[in-house]
Design an enzyme around this catalytic site. Structure first.
Site, PDB file in Angstrom:
ATOM      1  CG  HIS A   1       5.036   7.420   6.290  1.00 35.48           C
ATOM      2  ND1 HIS A   1       4.744   7.783   4.990  1.00 35.48           N
ATOM      3  CD2 HIS A   1       4.013   6.617   6.686  1.00 35.48           C
ATOM      4  CE1 HIS A   1       3.597   7.232   4.624  1.00 35.48           C
ATOM      5  NE2 HIS A   1       3.133   6.528   5.638  1.00 35.48           N
TER       6      HIS A   1
ATOM      7  CD  GLU B   1      -1.457   2.367   2.008  1.00 33.83           C
ATOM      8  OE1 GLU B   1      -2.213   3.353   2.069  1.00 33.83           O
ATOM      9  OE2 GLU B   1      -0.324   2.338   2.538  1.00 33.83           O
TER      10      GLU B   1
ATOM     11  CD  GLU C   1      -2.149  -4.214  -9.363  1.00 29.97           C
ATOM     12  OE1 GLU C   1      -2.238  -4.903 -10.402  1.00 29.97           O
ATOM     13  OE2 GLU C   1      -2.124  -2.969  -9.386  1.00 29.97           O
TER      14      GLU C   1
END
Length: 833
Positions: A546, A417, A426
Site C-alpha cells: 500500500h 476493493e 455490490e
C-alpha cells in the site's frame, strides 16, 4: 375399385410393414446419441496438461507491466484505463471470451484534498510549527514522481485539526488504552500507534472511547523490516520498506458501499444519511512513515513502555504524555491535520463470461480486484496479471473450438476493493438470488505472489481435496521433481486426524473479495497465492504494501524475478478452475467439514463445558447434530464413489451436484449476528474471542463471563440453538441423497438401466403411433372415391393437416422427422449460443 388401385394399396401396405420392421430393428438396438456423451463427460486430464503448458510467465510479465504503467486508485483515470484494457482483452477475436461487459455502481468513497495535503505537525505553545511530516514519499524511481500518486491518507477518516499532548499506545487495542489510562488521563491527547494487533479503523474507534481526539498510525520496522531502517538496507536496495514509506488504507468498519448496505449502489437506490454510517473513525486519523514516527516517539517523555511495546526505531519507547523537557519539542503539542472529502463516484466491475455447454446455469467464478492505492504491482495487479493469462489461454481454446467448459465460468475484475471490497459486494447484492441458486464456487486470487517460497491457500473445507489434487499436478519453479503440494507441506503443514500430514489451509476472514461470497451468500470459496518463508522474516506482509514503492520494478527485482511464481499460481489456480468447471461430479469432499466441526465441538466442550453445565446449558444437542452430519456426509461420499463406476443418468449427477453446491448455504443464518453487516455463516463469521470454535458461541460466552448478566447467558443458549440448527440443516441437505441411494438400490437394479431403456421405449411408442395413423389412412382410402392428383402449385405449401388442428392445440414441434445427427447439430448450436 380399380385393379391398379388394389395393387398400389398392397404395395404401400407391404412397404409400411417393411419400414416398420426396419425401424423396430433400428430402435430396438439402442445407440446412445452423440450429444448424450457430453452429459457424462468428466474432466479431460490431457486438456489440463495442455492448459498448464500454455500458461506463459513472459505474458504474465507483460500483463503486469501494462497494468502498472500508472497509479490506478478506484474511479481515477488510471483505473478507467484498466477497465478499457480488460474489456479489450476479453473481447479479443482470437483469445477473448464469449461475453465481456461492465457493471457500474455509484459508490461512497473518501479522498484527500490535493490542494490541502494532510500532515502531522509539532506546534509550540505560541502557535509556531517546528516540525511537519512528509507530504509525499521520497522518490527513488520515476514511479514515485507520477502526478497521480495519491498522498498518504486514511480513507474515511474525518476532517479535523485536533491538537494535544502525544502518547504512545502500542497497537491501539482496547487493552493498550486500558493500560495507559491507569496512569495517564487520555482525554484531549493525540495517540500514535503502529499497524498490527487491531484493524485500522478499530484503532481510532478504540482511542475515542478513552477521550483521545486524534490518532497517528505508522509501520514499525521491527514488525515489517526485520529491524532494517537505513536507506542502504531498504528499497531500492532490498525488498524492505524505505523510511518514508507510508501504508495507506481504508478505515471503515464493514465492507460494501457504506450508504447502501444489502442493496446494490445504483442511481435509484435509497441511501442512508452519512450520519447513520456505522464504525467509521470518529476522530482525525493520519498515517505516516517510520522516519517521521521516529522523530515523534523518540522524543516522548514519561515512563518506559512495556517490553512487548518496544519497536525498531532505535530508541527506548516511552508512553508520554508530551515530549521530554530537555528536548527540542519541550512543551509542544502535536496537531493532526486532515482534509479528507467524501463523495459518490462511479465505479466499474468488468465481467467476462465463458458459457457452459452442459450446465450453463451453474457458475464457477474467478475474481480479483483491479484498483490499487498507487501503482499496485503486487496488490492487486499480480493477481490481475495471472487472471488475464488464464483467461487468454481458455479464451483461445474456446475460439478455436478445442474446448468449452461443462459449467459457465465467470471472471470478475472488481472495482473499489481497497475502499472496503465494494465492487464484489455490490455484485453479490445485485445478483443475490441468482448467485445463491447457481454458483458452485468462488476462486479469489488477489495478491497472487507475496514472495516466491511456497504456495498458500485459505478455503472452506469442501475444496481442500480439489486444491490438493491440483497442487500435486503442478511443479515448483526451478525443480520439476517437486510438486507444489510437497513444497507447500514442507513450509506449512498440520496433522489431520483423517489424512495425516497435509499442507495447512487457512480460514477465510474478510480481507479480500471472497468475503461476501462466503459470509453473505454461503458460496464455497478459496483464496490462493504464493508467499514467503515465514521462518526467515517476521514481516506481516510484503514490506511495500500500500505504498508508492509497490511498483513493477519492485515486483520484478525483489518479489518474483522471472515471474515463475506467478506462472505457478496461474497453473494451480487454473487447474482448480477447470476441475470445478469440467468435472462430472463437483470435486468437493463434504466429509472434510466433519473434521472442522469435530474440532470446534471439542474446543467448545473443553473451554466452556464446565461453566455451561453450571448454567444448565448443554452442548449435547450439538454433538447429536454433528453425528447426523457425519453419517450423511459419509453416505454421500460413498454414493459418489459408486457413481464413478456407473453410467449414471444425468439427473442423478445433477441432483448430487446440487447437494454438494448447496451444502455451504445450509450454514447460513441471517439472524444469527444482527449487529454485523453481511456476516451470516455460523461457522466462519468474525469474532473477537480468541477461542477457536463457533464464533457466535465464543463471543457470547466471553460477554456473559464478563457481565455475569442472565440476559447474556440466554444469548449463549441461543447460539447453541443456532449451531444445532445450522449443522442439522447441513445434514438434511446431504441426507436427501443418502435416502435416494437406499431407495434406488431396491428398485429395478441400477438407475443407469432405467436411463438407457427409457428413451428407446418412448421412441417405439412414437413409431407405433405413426404406423397406426398410416394404416387408418389406407383403410379410409379403400373405402373412399378415386383420388384426384392436383397440378403442382407455385409457392410454399401449407403445412399438412394445418386446417385440422384443434383450437387451442399448439402447433406440432420437436424432433419428428429429423435424423439424430441433425438433432445433435441443433443441440450443439444452441449450446454455443
Amino acid at each position: 375399385m380399380n385393379t391398379w388401385l388394389k395393387v398400389l394399396i398392397g404395395v404401400l401396405s407391404g412397404a409400411a410393414v417393411f419400414t416398420a420392421g426396419i425401424l423396430i430393428g433400428h430402435y430396438g438396438m439402442y445407440r446412445e446419441p452423440s450429444w448424450a456423451k457430453g452429459l457424462i463427460q468428466d474432466v479431460d486430464e490431457s486438456l489440463l496438461e495442455q492448459f498448464m503448458k500454455e500458461i506463459d510467465n513472459k505474458k504474465i510479465e507483460e500483463n503486469l507491466r501494462a497494468l502498472t504503467k500508472k497509479p490506478h486508485m478506484a474511479t481515477q483515470e488510471g483505473d478507467n484505463d484498466l477497465v478499457n484494457l480488460i474489456l479489450e482483452r476479453w473481447k479479443d477475436p482470437n483469445s477473448g471470451l464469449d461475453e465481456a461487459k461492465k457493471d457500474t455502481y455509484d459508490v461512497y468513497l473518501s479522498f484527500p484534498d490535493a490542494e490541502k495535503p494532510n500532515n502531522v505537525a509539532v506546534v509550540q505553545t505560541n502557535g509556531t510549527t517546528i516540525f511537519t511530516t512528509r507530504i509525499k514519499e521520497k522518490n527513488y524511481t520515476a514511479d514515485q514522481l507520477d502526478m497521480d500518486v495519491v498522498q498518504p491518507y486514511a480513507a474515511y477518516g474525518p476532517a479535523g485539526n485536533p491538537k494535544g499532548k502525544l502518547v504512545f499506545a502500542n497497537q491501539g487495542k482496547i487493552s493498550d488504552f486500558e493500560y495507559l489510562s491507569q496512569s495517564i488521563n487520555l482525554t484531549g491527547t493525540i495517540a500514535i500507534v503502529r499497524y498490527g494487533g487491531a484493524g485500522r479503523g478499530a484503532k481510532a474507534i478504540n482511542a475515542a472511547k478513552f477521550g483521545v481526539i486524534g490518532i497517528i498510525i505508522y509501520t514499525d520496522p521491527k514488525e515489517m523490516n526485520d529491524g532494517k531502517v537505513s536507506e542502504t538496507e531498504t528499497y531500492p536496495n532490498s525488498w524492505y520498506l524505505p523510511p518514508s514509506g507510508v501504508e495507506r488504507g481504508s478505515f471503515n468498519g464493514y465492507f460494501g458501499d457504506l450508504l447502501t448496505p444489502y442493496y446494490p449502489a445504483k442511481e435509484f437506490t435509497y441511501r442512508m444519511d452519512e450520519s447513520e454510517i456505522r464504525d467509521l473513525p470518529p476522530i482525525a486519523t493520519q498515517p505516516i512513515g517510520f522516519e517521521d514516527a521516529k522523530t515523534l516517539i523518540c522524543a516522548l517523555s514519561g515512563a518506559d513502555a512495556p517490553s512487548d511495546w518496544q519497536g525498531g526505531l532505535g530508541c527506548t519507547y516511552k508512553v508520554g504524555p508530551g515530549f521530554m523537557s530537555s528536548g527540542l519539542y519541550s512543551g509542544s503539542d502535536v496537531q493532526v491535520n486532515v482534509y479528507n472529502k467524501a463523495m459518490v463516484k462511479k465505479s466499474d466491475n468488468v465481467m467476462g463470461i465463458i458459457q457452459g455447454s452442459v450446465e450453463p446455469d451453474r457458475y464457477v467464478i474467478y475474481g480479483n480486484h483491479r484498483d490499487s492505492w498507487v501503482h499496485g504491482a503486487i496488490d492487486p495487479s499480480s493477481g490481475t496479471a495471472v487472471m488475464l493469462e488464464i483467461s487468454r489461454v481458455l479464451g483461445k481454446m474456446v475460439k478455436t473450438g478445442k474446448w468449452r467448459p461443462r459449467r459457465t465460468i465467470i471472471f470478475g475484475s472488481w472495482g473499489a476493493e481497497e475502499f472496503g471490497l465494494i465492487g464484489s459486494v455490490e455484485y453479490t447484492e445485485e445478483y443475490y438470488s441468482l448467485l445463491r441458486e447457481r454458483t458452485v464456487a468462488y476462486i479469489n486470487v488477489d495478491i497472487s505472489v507475496f514472495a516466491n517460497a511456497t504456495f498458500s491457500a485459505g478455503a472452506t473445507p469442501p475444496v481442500q481435496n480439489v486444491i490438493f489434487t491440483s497442487a500435486k499436478q503442478v511443479t515448483i519453479p526451478g525443480d520439476k521433481s517437486t510438486s507444489v503440494y510437497e513444497n507447500w507441506k514442507k513450509y506449512s503443514n498440520r496433522t489431520s486426524s483423517v489424512h495425516g500430514l497435509i499442507p495447512r489451509i487457512g480460514n477465510l476472514g474478510a480481507g479480500s473479495d471472497y468475503a461476501s461470497f462466503i459470509h453473505y451468500l454461503g458460496i464455497t470459496s478459496m483464496d490462493l497465492s504464493y508467499t514467503y518463508d515465514k521462518s526467515k522474516t517476521s514481516a506481516r506482509i510484503y514490506p511495500a504494501y500500500h505504498t508508492a514503492y509497490d511498483t513493477f520494478d519492485y515486483a520484478a527485482r525483489f518479489i518474483d524475478p522471472g515471474f515463475t511464481s506467478h506462472q505457478t499460481v496461474g497453473r494451480t489456480a487454473g487447474n482448480i478452475l477447470l476441475r470445478l468447471a469440467d468435472s462430472l461430479i463437483i470435486p468437493f469432499d463434504v466429509t472434510d467439514y466433519t473434521e472442522t466441526l469435530e474440532a470446534y465441538v471439542k474446543t467448545a466442550s473443553e473451554s466452556f463445558g464446565t461453566v455451561l453445565s453450571n448454567k444448565n446449558i448443554s452442548l449435547a444437542p450439538i454433538n447429536d447434530a454433528l453425528a447426523k452430519f457425519k453419517t450423511a456426509a459419509s453416505n454421500l461420499k460413498q454414493k459418489i464413489s459408486e457413481l464413478k463406476n456407473l453410467n449414471e443418468i444425468p439427473l442423478t449427477v445433477r441432483r448430487i451436484n446440487d447437494q454438494l453446491m448447496l451444502l455451504e448455504r445450509a450454514f447460513l443464518d441471517h439472524r444469527a449476528f444482527p449487529e454485523k453487516y453481511y456476516y451470516s455463516h455460523v461457522i466462519w463469521a468474525s469474532k473477537t474471542s480468541s477461542v477457536p470454535t463457533f464464533p457466535g458461541l465464543a463471543d457470547a460466552f466471553a460477554k456473559a463471563e464478563e457481565t455475569k448478566l442472565d440476559d447474556d447467558w440466554k444469548q449463549v443458549n441461543k447460539h447453541v440453538t443456532i449451531i444445532v440448527q445450522a449443522i442439522e440443516s447441513a445434514a438434511h441437505i446431504l441426507e436427501v441423497v443418502a435416502y435416494h441411494q437406499l431407495k434406488q438400490s431396491k428398485e429395478n437394479g441400477s438407475a443407469s438401466n432405467a436411463g438407457t431403456t427409457l428413451k428407446p421405449i418412448l421412441e417405439w411408442f412414437v413409431i407405433q403411433s405413426i404406423l397406426v395413423a398410416i394404416l387408418k389412412q389406407l383403410q379410409q382410402g379403400q373405402q373412399g372415391p378415386e383420388p384426384q392428383f392436383p397440378e403442382p402449385q407455385a409457392g410454399p405449401a401449407a403445412p399438412a393437416d394445418a386446417d385440422e388442428q384443434s383450437e387451442g392445440e399448439p402447433p406440432a414441434t420437436g424432433h419428428a422427422g429429423r435424423s439424430a445427427e441433425e438433432i445433435a447439430e441443433n443441440n450443439e448450436a444452441h449450446q454455443d449460443r
